[in-house]
Design a protein around this motif. Structure first.
Motif: not given
Length: 127
Positions: A51-53, A58-59, A67-68, A108-109
């Motif tokens: 998810v972070v990658k 995406y950002l 993105t989120i 998500e956090i």
């Protein structure tokens, strides 16, 4: 006779409540054991890393809200691996759903914190 019937019913109810409490305690113990297991931790870390990658990628081409919203969708396979692992245990579907929700909320956090840190860096603001 009424007193005997009352005591029989009362003892049956008390016995049923005891069995429910023991079953709940056993299930809670099993949930705790699984939620603290290395297997689940590894799967959760894999999902978080994905998810972070994806969020970082995406950002670069999307806004923060998009993105989120979309980064977790790109890692659905990893999330399904967690669900498979949890379903392989002897849990009710409701319990698995609650555990899945807990995993999703935690990720998500982390995602929101990561995205906003990256957005600040892109704007040249020190987080």
């Amino acid at each position: 006779m009424k007193k005997i019937r009352f005591w029989l019913i009362a003892s049956a109810v008390a016995g049923a409540m005891f069995n429910i409490n023991v079953a709940s305690a056993n299930e809670f113990s099993a949930i705790k054991k699984v939620s603290e297991s290395k297997e689940l931790e590894t799967l959760r870390d894999s999902y978080r890393a994905c998810v972070v990658k994806k969020a970082s990628l995406y950002l670069k081409v999307n806004d923060i809200d998009s993105t989120i919203a979309h980064a977790p969708l790109a890692c659905k396979r990893e999330l399904l691996s967690i669900r498979q692992f949890l379903l392989s245990g002897a849990f009710k579907v409701e319990v698995v759903d609650q555990l899945m929700e807990s995993v999703r909320e935690g990720i998500e956090i982390d995602l929101v914190n990561h995205v906003y840190t990256e957005a600040l860096k892109q704007k040249g603001i020190k987080p």
